[in-house]
Design an enzyme around this catalytic site. Structure first.
Site, PDB file in Angstrom:
ATOM      1  N   CYS A   2       7.169  -6.400  -8.863  1.00 17.71           N
ATOM      2  CA  CYS A   2       7.565  -6.765 -10.233  1.00 17.71           C
ATOM      3  C   CYS A   2       6.536  -7.680 -10.894  1.00 17.71           C
ATOM      4  O   CYS A   2       6.087  -8.656 -10.300  1.00 17.71           O
ATOM      5  CB  CYS A   2       8.921  -7.449 -10.290  1.00 17.71           C
ATOM      6  SG  CYS A   2      10.283  -6.407  -9.828  1.00 17.71           S
ATOM      7  N   ARG A  27       0.372  -5.343  -8.012  1.00 18.14           N
ATOM      8  CA  ARG A  27       1.513  -5.891  -7.289  1.00 18.14           C
ATOM      9  C   ARG A  27       2.463  -4.802  -6.784  1.00 18.14           C
ATOM     10  O   ARG A  27       3.300  -5.067  -5.926  1.00 18.14           O
ATOM     11  CB  ARG A  27       2.298  -6.845  -8.201  1.00 18.14           C
ATOM     12  CG  ARG A  27       1.497  -8.055  -8.623  1.00 18.14           C
ATOM     13  CD  ARG A  27       2.172  -8.777  -9.749  1.00 18.14           C
ATOM     14  NE  ARG A  27       3.362  -9.479  -9.345  1.00 18.14           N
ATOM     15  CZ  ARG A  27       3.406 -10.746  -8.945  1.00 18.14           C
ATOM     16  NH1 ARG A  27       2.304 -11.439  -8.898  1.00 18.14           N
ATOM     17  NH2 ARG A  27       4.542 -11.308  -8.598  1.00 18.14           N
ATOM     18  N   TRP A  73       9.683  -3.125  -9.586  1.00 18.97           N
ATOM     19  CA  TRP A  73       9.694  -2.545  -8.238  1.00 18.97           C
ATOM     20  C   TRP A  73      11.164  -2.515  -7.837  1.00 18.97           C
ATOM     21  O   TRP A  73      11.787  -3.563  -7.683  1.00 18.97           O
ATOM     22  CB  TRP A  73       8.876  -3.434  -7.309  1.00 18.97           C
ATOM     23  CG  TRP A  73       8.571  -2.854  -5.970  1.00 18.97           C
ATOM     24  CD1 TRP A  73       7.511  -2.051  -5.640  1.00 18.97           C
ATOM     25  CD2 TRP A  73       9.295  -3.060  -4.749  1.00 18.97           C
ATOM     26  NE1 TRP A  73       7.539  -1.752  -4.307  1.00 18.97           N
ATOM     27  CE2 TRP A  73       8.625  -2.350  -3.740  1.00 18.97           C
ATOM     28  CE3 TRP A  73      10.447  -3.769  -4.424  1.00 18.97           C
ATOM     29  CZ2 TRP A  73       9.058  -2.326  -2.415  1.00 18.97           C
ATOM     30  CZ3 TRP A  73      10.884  -3.749  -3.102  1.00 18.97           C
ATOM     31  CH2 TRP A  73      10.198  -3.030  -2.124  1.00 18.97           C
ATOM     32  N   ASN A  99      12.203 -10.880 -12.415  1.00 19.00           N
ATOM     33  CA  ASN A  99      11.727 -10.586 -11.058  1.00 19.00           C
ATOM     34  C   ASN A  99      12.659 -11.300 -10.099  1.00 19.00           C
ATOM     35  O   ASN A  99      13.021 -12.446 -10.350  1.00 19.00           O
ATOM     36  CB  ASN A  99      10.332 -11.151 -10.810  1.00 19.00           C
ATOM     37  CG  ASN A  99       9.271 -10.459 -11.619  1.00 19.00           C
ATOM     38  OD1 ASN A  99       9.549  -9.492 -12.300  1.00 19.00           O
ATOM     39  ND2 ASN A  99       8.054 -10.966 -11.553  1.00 19.00           N
ATOM     40  N   GLY A 100      12.989 -10.667  -8.981  1.00 14.80           N
ATOM     41  CA  GLY A 100      13.849 -11.329  -7.997  1.00 14.80           C
ATOM     42  C   GLY A 100      15.143 -10.576  -7.813  1.00 14.80           C
ATOM     43  O   GLY A 100      15.278  -9.413  -8.219  1.00 14.80           O
ATOM     44  N   GLU A 485      -3.703  -4.517  13.404  1.00 14.23           N
ATOM     45  CA  GLU A 485      -4.138  -4.552  12.007  1.00 14.23           C
ATOM     46  C   GLU A 485      -4.781  -3.210  11.604  1.00 14.23           C
ATOM     47  O   GLU A 485      -4.544  -2.696  10.513  1.00 14.23           O
ATOM     48  CB  GLU A 485      -5.106  -5.730  11.796  1.00 14.23           C
ATOM     49  CG  GLU A 485      -5.689  -5.884  10.423  1.00 14.23           C
ATOM     50  CD  GLU A 485      -4.672  -6.020   9.278  1.00 14.23           C
ATOM     51  OE1 GLU A 485      -3.468  -6.178   9.549  1.00 14.23           O
ATOM     52  OE2 GLU A 485      -5.096  -5.923   8.122  1.00 14.23           O
ATOM     53  N   LYS A 489      -3.351  -0.839   8.606  1.00  9.95           N
ATOM     54  CA  LYS A 489      -4.179  -0.412   7.456  1.00  9.95           C
ATOM     55  C   LYS A 489      -4.098   1.092   7.285  1.00  9.95           C
ATOM     56  O   LYS A 489      -3.958   1.587   6.181  1.00  9.95           O
ATOM     57  CB  LYS A 489      -5.655  -0.782   7.659  1.00  9.95           C
ATOM     58  CG  LYS A 489      -6.141  -2.164   7.404  1.00  9.95           C
ATOM     59  CD  LYS A 489      -5.932  -2.762   6.068  1.00  9.95           C
ATOM     60  CE  LYS A 489      -4.530  -3.253   5.870  1.00  9.95           C
ATOM     61  NZ  LYS A 489      -4.249  -4.638   6.029  1.00  9.95           N
ATOM     62  N   GLU A 492      -0.521   2.305   6.028  1.00 10.08           N
ATOM     63  CA  GLU A 492      -0.070   1.943   4.678  1.00 10.08           C
ATOM     64  C   GLU A 492      -0.831   2.650   3.569  1.00 10.08           C
ATOM     65  O   GLU A 492      -0.261   2.912   2.520  1.00 10.08           O
ATOM     66  CB  GLU A 492      -0.032   0.428   4.465  1.00 10.08           C
ATOM     67  CG  GLU A 492      -1.350  -0.271   4.545  1.00 10.08           C
ATOM     68  CD  GLU A 492      -1.196  -1.794   4.475  1.00 10.08           C
ATOM     69  OE1 GLU A 492      -0.215  -2.287   3.939  1.00 10.08           O
ATOM     70  OE2 GLU A 492      -2.110  -2.471   4.981  1.00 10.08           O
ATOM     71  N   HIS A 508       2.890   2.279  29.853  1.00 12.10           N
ATOM     72  CA  HIS A 508       4.335   2.058  29.904  1.00 12.10           C
ATOM     73  C   HIS A 508       5.057   2.866  28.825  1.00 12.10           C
ATOM     74  O   HIS A 508       6.196   2.533  28.476  1.00 12.10           O
ATOM     75  CB  HIS A 508       4.651   0.562  29.764  1.00 12.10           C
ATOM     76  CG  HIS A 508       4.019  -0.258  30.843  1.00 12.10           C
ATOM     77  ND1 HIS A 508       4.503  -0.286  32.129  1.00 12.10           N
ATOM     78  CD2 HIS A 508       2.912  -1.028  30.842  1.00 12.10           C
ATOM     79  CE1 HIS A 508       3.722  -1.065  32.870  1.00 12.10           C
ATOM     80  NE2 HIS A 508       2.740  -1.520  32.107  1.00 12.10           N
ATOM     81  N   LYS A 607       2.365  -5.802  -3.599  1.00 14.77           N
ATOM     82  CA  LYS A 607       1.361  -6.765  -3.139  1.00 14.77           C
ATOM     83  C   LYS A 607       2.001  -8.085  -2.728  1.00 14.77           C
ATOM     84  O   LYS A 607       1.623  -8.679  -1.735  1.00 14.77           O
ATOM     85  CB  LYS A 607       0.335  -6.997  -4.253  1.00 14.77           C
ATOM     86  CG  LYS A 607      -0.815  -7.917  -3.859  1.00 14.77           C
ATOM     87  CD  LYS A 607      -1.682  -7.300  -2.783  1.00 14.77           C
ATOM     88  CE  LYS A 607      -2.762  -8.215  -2.279  1.00 14.77           C
ATOM     89  NZ  LYS A 607      -3.323  -7.734  -1.004  1.00 14.77           N
TER      90      LYS A 607
END
Ligand code: F6R
Length: 612
Positions: A2, A27, A73, A99-100, A485, A489, A492, A508, A607
Site C-alpha cells: 500500500c 512497494r 495491496w 494503509n494497514g 538466500e 531470490k 520470489e 535426511h 516491499k
C-alpha cells in the site's frame, strides 16, 4: 505494501499524485486510485497498475490543487475496483485512503449497518470512512475532531489521509503502525508513506509518530496532536536521500542496478566505521550500549525473510568472534511465543524497510520485558529505527526492487562490524587476528566488484536452467544462510520452486528429489567444511543430479566434479557470504528476465510488509 500520496498547495495535484504513485510502485500493489477536489469531490480508481488508472482518467476533469492517491495491496477483500482506495463515505462528503488493517472492522461495520449505512466494498477502510462521517454528523464536530474520535475506537494499524468535499484547503493525516511522512514545501504540503514521492519537491519532512493526527492546511502552519488530544510540536528533519537513487540509471531493472551497486553500498555501510589502518571499529549509533553488549548473556536476532537470513550469518559471526550465544528468530513466531527474555538480553532487530509489522511487534514484546533493542535498518527515520533504543543504519541507499539484494549484503557488513567490535571489547580475539580481519574486510568492496564481472557464466547457466521446475541450494556453515538466500531470490522473482538446505541435511530427505532434471546449487568455497561439502557433491552426482557450484578462484577439486562452476575471489570464511550471494542474485535475476517475469515487482509480493 500500500502506498499513500497526498498534496495540497498552489500546483495542480494530479501530476504530483500520479508521479508519486509511480515512485511507490515498488512497494507492491494490485489496485490504484485518486481523489481530486475541484467543483466537486471526484474519485477515480481501478484494479491493476497505475498505468490502468492513467488510462481510466484520460478524458476526465483532473483539475484541482488538493488530492489524495493510493496504491492498494489487498488484505480485506479481493483486488477489484470497489475495494480500491480512495473510499467515499456514504454521503460522499469525505474521501479516505488507508494503509494497514482495522482489526475490529467487523463489529464497527455491524454497528454502522444497524444505523443505516450501506457498504460498497468489503474493506475495513470503508468502515473507517463511514465511522468518521457518522461521528461528524452525530457529534457536530469538524473533520479533525471526527477523525480523532474515530481513531480512538479503532483497533489495528493505520496510516490515513482524509479530505472533505466542502474544504478545498485541508487534509487530515494520522498514523499508528504504518508509516507516514509529511513534506513541507513553500506554501505546499505533501504526504506519503515514504519519502520517495516527496524528495523531488522538498527535503524538509516531518515523520508522524504513532497515534498522531496532523492538520495540514493550505498556507497555514502544520498542526499535530495525539489522538488523546495533546498538542505536539512538529519536528522538521532534512532528508539525506537524493533523486538519482530513485531512478534506474541506465539499468533495465532496479534489481540489476541494486545488484551492481553492492561494491558501493557495502562500502557505505562500513564508511567511517571500519578503520583498518588504525585497527579500530567505531559504531557511533550503539556507542552508549557497548557496556550492555559486553554484559549481555545472550543476543536474540529478530527479523523476517532476507533480513532473517542476514541474521543467521550474524549468529555465526557473533558466536565465532565474540563467543556469545545467539538465537535467530522469525519475528512472526517470536511475537506469539512466550519467549524467555530478561533485562540483560540484547535484541537485534534487522529490517531493510524498518516497517515490517512482525518485526515491530517482536520489538515491542522484547521491550516490554526490559531487554535492550538495537536496530539494523536501511530506511532512515523508519518506525523500527525509531522504536529501538539505538541502532546502526546500513546506508545502502533506497532499495526499490522488491527482492532484497544490496540491503542483505549491507546488513551482513554491519553485523560483521558489530561482531568484530564486540569481540574486541570482550577480548575474545587476538589483536593480530583482529587486524588481519579488518584488513581483509576493507578489501571486500573491491572483491564484490570482481565477483560482479563473472556475468557470462551466470547467463549461460540461466539459459540452460530457466525452464526447470525445481532447484535445490546447499551450503554449510557461513554458506548455509547463503543457500537459503539464493533459494528465496529464485522463487520470489522467477516463481521456480527452490529450497535451501544445510548440505549435510540433504541425505535426511531432499536427496529423494535428486535426478538428472534437478539442478543443485552448492556453495563450495575452500574453507571450513570444504571437504564435507565435496562429499555432499559426490552424493548428488552419484544420483545423476546436476551440480552448479560456487567455488573459490583457482579451485580444482570441485571443478572436476561439478557440471558448472562460478568462481568468486578468495577471502576469509566469515566474509564469503558477502561474495557468494552475488552470483546467486544474478542467476535469479537472469532466469526471471528470461522467463518474462516482472523482476522489480513480482506477483503477490510487497516491499514493506506492514501487516502481519
Ligand atoms: C526478500 C525480501 C523479503 C524481506 C522481508 C523483510 O527479497 O525482500 O523477504 O526481506 O519482507 O523485510 P524488511 O527487511 O524490510 O523487514
Amino acid at each position: 505494501m500500500c502506498g499513500i500520496v497526498a498534496y495540497v498547495g498552489p500546483q495542480q495535484a494530479y501530476p504530483i499524485l500520479i508521479k508519486g504513485l509511480k515512485r511507490l510502485e515498488y512497494r507492491g500493489y494490485d489496485s490504484a486510485g485518486i481523489a481530486l477536489l475541484n467543483s466537486k469531490l471526484n474519485i477515480f480508481k481501478t484494479k491493476g497498475k497505475v498505468s490502468e488508472l492513467e488510462k481510466l482518467v484520460k478524458d476526465a476533469d483532473l483539475r484541482g490543487t488538493i488530492g489524495i492517491a493510493h496504491t492498494r495491496w489487498a488484505t480485506h477483500g479481493e483486488p477489484n475496483n470497489e475495494n480500491a482506495h480512495p473510499h467515499f463515505s456514504q454521503s460522499k462528503s469525505i474521501a479516505l485512503i488507508h494503509n494497514g488493517i482495522i482489526e475490529n472492522y467487523a463489529s464497527l461495520r455491524k454497528e454502522l449497518e444497524s444505523r443505516g449505512y450501506v457498504f460498497q466494498s468489503s474493506t475495513d477502510t470503508e468502515v473507517l470512512t463511514n465511522l468518521i462521517e457518522d461521528i461528524q454528523i452525530n457529534e457536530g464536530v469538524d473533520l479533525l475532531e471526527a477523525v480523532r474520535i474515530a481513531l480512538n475506537q479503532v483497533i489495528g494499524a493505520y496510516a490515513i489521509v482524509v479530505m472533505s468535499h466542502d474544504d478545498n484547503d485541508t487534509l487530515i493525516a494520522a498514523r499508528k503502525g504504518s508509516p507516514l511522512v509529511i513534506g513541507i514545501g513553500i506554501d505546499e504540503y505533501f504526504v506519503a508513506s515514504d519519502a520517495s514521492p516527496i524528495i523531488e519537491y522538498t527535503k524538509n519532512v516531518v515523520y508522524l509518530d504513532n497515534e498522531e493526527v496532523a492538520l495540514i492546511r493550505r498556507n497555514k502552519d502544520l498542526k499535530i496532536k495525539t489522538i488523546r488530544n495533546k498538542d505536539k510540536t512538529p519536528y522538521i528533519q532534512e532528508l539525506e536521500m537524493n533523486l538519482d537513487a530513485l531512478e534506474k540509471g541506465g539499468y533495465e531493472h532496479f534489481m540489476l542496478k541494486e545488484i551492481h551497486e553492492q561494491p558501493h553500498s557495502i562500502q557505505d555501510s562500513m564508511r567511517g566505521r571500519l578503520h583498518a589502518e588504525l585497527g579500530a571499529i567505531t559504531l557511533g549509533g550503539i556507542l552508549d550500549y557497548e557496556q550492555k553488549l559486553i554484559n549481555a548473556s545472550k543476543i536474540t536476532i529478530v527479523a523476517c525473510g532476507t533480513s532473517w537470513h542476514a541474521g543467521l550469518v550474524g549468529e555465526y559471526l557473533f558466536e565465532d568472534l565474540a563467543r556469545i550465544p545467539v538465537e535467530v528468530e522469525y519475528a512472526s513466531e517470536f511475537r506469539y511465543r512466550n519467549p524467555i527474555i530478561c533485562e540483560k538480553d540484547i535484541i537485534i532487530a534487522i529490517s531493510q524497510s524498518g516497517e515490517t509489522a512482525d518485526t515491530l511487534a517482536a520489538i515491542e514484546l522484547a521491550k516490554s520485558k526490559g531487554a535492550t533493542i538495537l536496530g539494523i535498518c536501511n530506511v532512515v527515520g523508519s518506525s523500527i529505527a525509531r522504536v529501538t533504543h539505538a541502532g546502526i543504519y546500513t546506508h545502502a541507499g533506497p532499495e526499490i526492487g522488491v527482492a532484497s539484494t544490496k540491503a542483505f549484503t549491507s546488513q551482513v557488513a554491519v553485523l560483521t562490524l558489530m561482531a568484530l567490535r564486540l569481540a574486541q571489547l570482550k577480548g575474545t580475539i587476538p589483536k593480530t587476528r583482529f587486524n588481519q580481519l579488518l584488513n581483509e574486510l576493507e578489501l571486500i568492496p573491491e572483491k564484490v566488484q570482481q565477483t560482479l564481472k563473472g556475468s557470462k557464466k551466470v547467463l549461460e547457466i540461466a539459459e540452460k536452467f530457466k525452464d526447470v521446475r525445481n532447484f535445490l541450494y546447499l551450503g554449510r556453515g557461513y554458506n548455509f544462510p547463503v543457500a537459503l538466500e539464493g533459494a528465496l531470490k529464485l522463487k520470489e522473482i522467477s516463481y521456480i520452486h527452490a529450497e535451501g538446505y544445510p548440505a549435510a541435511e540433504m541425505k535426511h530427505g531432499p536427496i529423494a528429489l535428486i535426478d538428472e532434471q534437478m539442478p543443485v546449487v552448492v556453495i563450495a568455497t575452500n574453507k571450513g567444511t570444504y571437504e564435507k561439502v565435496i562429499s555432499n557433491i559426490q552424493e548428488v552426482k552419484a544420483r545423476k543430479g546436476v551440480v552448479i557450484a560456487i567455488v573459490t578462484e583457482g579451485d580444482l577439486a570441485v571443478k572436476g566434479m561439478a557440471d558448472y562452476t562460478i568462481e568468486i575471489p578468495e577471502t576469509e570464511e566469515m566474509f564469503v557470504p558477502l561474495l557468494a550471494t552475488i552470483p546467486l542474485q544474478k542467476l535469479s535475476y537472469h532466469i526471471a528476465v528470461m522467463r518474462g517475469c516482472n523482476v522489480d515487482q513480482p506477483r503477490n509480493l510487497a516491499k514493506s510488509v506492514t501487516v502481519e
